[in-house]
Scaffold this active site. Sequence first.
Site, mmCIF file in Angstrom:
data_model
loop_
_atom_site.group_PDB
_atom_site.id
_atom_site.type_symbol
_atom_site.label_atom_id
_atom_site.label_comp_id
_atom_site.label_asym_id
_atom_site.label_seq_id
_atom_site.Cartn_x
_atom_site.Cartn_y
_atom_site.Cartn_z
ATOM 1 N N CYS A 36 0.837 -1.205 0.000
ATOM 2 C CA CYS A 36 0.000 0.000 0.000
ATOM 3 C C CYS A 36 0.871 1.254 0.000
ATOM 4 C CB CYS A 36 -0.932 -0.024 1.215
ATOM 5 S SG CYS A 36 -1.960 1.437 1.334
ATOM 6 N N CYS A 73 -0.360 4.099 2.166
ATOM 7 C CA CYS A 73 -0.141 3.930 3.614
ATOM 8 C C CYS A 73 1.320 4.192 3.979
ATOM 9 C CB CYS A 73 -0.464 2.510 4.069
ATOM 10 S SG CYS A 73 -1.937 1.810 3.359
ATOM 11 N N ASP A 74 2.242 3.704 3.149
ATOM 12 C CA ASP A 74 3.638 3.629 3.579
ATOM 13 C C ASP A 74 4.622 4.490 2.788
ATOM 14 O OD1 ASP A 74 2.839 1.772 5.505
ATOM 15 O OD2 ASP A 74 2.969 0.133 4.069
#
Length: 318
Positions: free
Chosen positions: A132, A135-136
């Site tokens: 993701c 997300c990261d």
Amino acid sequence: MHELVILGSGPAGYTAAIYAARAGLAPVLIAGPEIGGQLSKTSEVENFPGYPEGILGPEMMEDLRKQAERFGTDIRYDVAEKVELRTDPKQIWLAGAEVLHAEAVIIATGSSPKWLGLEAEKRLYGAGVSACAVCDGFFYRGQPVAIVGGGDTACEEALYLSKLCSEVHMLVRRDEMRASHIMQERVKATPNIHIHWNTVAEDILGEKFVEGVRMRNRVTGEERILVVKGFFVAIGHQPNTDLFVGQLELDANGYILTQPKSTHTNLPGVFAAGDVQDPVYRQAITAAGTGCMAALDAERWLSAKKYAESQAAATTNE
Ligand code: NDP
């Protein structure tokens, strides 16, 4: 005993809940392990009708949750561990130890990202390996990263990463991408995205953190090591149907089979909506659409069941 239990809290689950709650079915929605589903891990959603300026995925899911709750959906932040869908009532065992009994069930458990199957993916997950980018990606600001895949997801994530990271190396296993033309064009026009055609990741390097990737050109056989700090996998998804194996009819890839032009599964009173039954479109809007269909199908099925039961009771009393 509940009239309707909905499994899943993505666009399909919440939309089913909004329709079912407004129809007076007092649905219970089990949010599952990923509250808000995959959209809770995305950034901007630009293609959902009604948002001319776009909206953040987590924000949209929060709005859907509020809308479902406003009409009386009972949302449980729990996970279904086991189900028995062949009995009447159907039974759902929750991780929180409760067992729910339901006349009808809507399954909207979505799908999860696929992995390459490299040992290092597990070892370095959360230490540079991710599925993701939204997300990261933040963790790798100003650093070089790699992303595997040639679909719309990989392109979207590569574009996202290109704004944060110094270099984005895209590993595409064939000499063409599966992604839509417009996404490919955007990727190709981005100076810090480097596309490595016919290329696979052989290994992810690093003991405690990702330090690089060993990649191989499938045509020339040439191997090369790239220094990267992040390794993103964006090669598609698999449906979350483990719970239903042996009870529901699934296709060869594990997606729930529904009857044509409906959300009915092979079991009476069990309906499926969203990505868990859709290997083709997989969009938030189509998931929401099938969520609506599932609620309408469930409502009609419950009405017919009640009518049949009242007729049977009347006959017995005669
Ligand atoms: P796709 O199945 O479309 O693409 C998967 C990609 O990963 C392909 O390039 C595939 O290669 C590659 N791949 C698969 N397995 C491996 C492997 N083991 N090693 C290396 N590469 C691999 O998945 P997506 O998640 O990209 O998209 C799913 C659906 O969602 C699509 O319909 C897409 O259009 C849609 N989508 C739409 C978006 C939008 O409109 N904004 C954004 C994101 C997704 P190969 O082609 O060789 O099989």
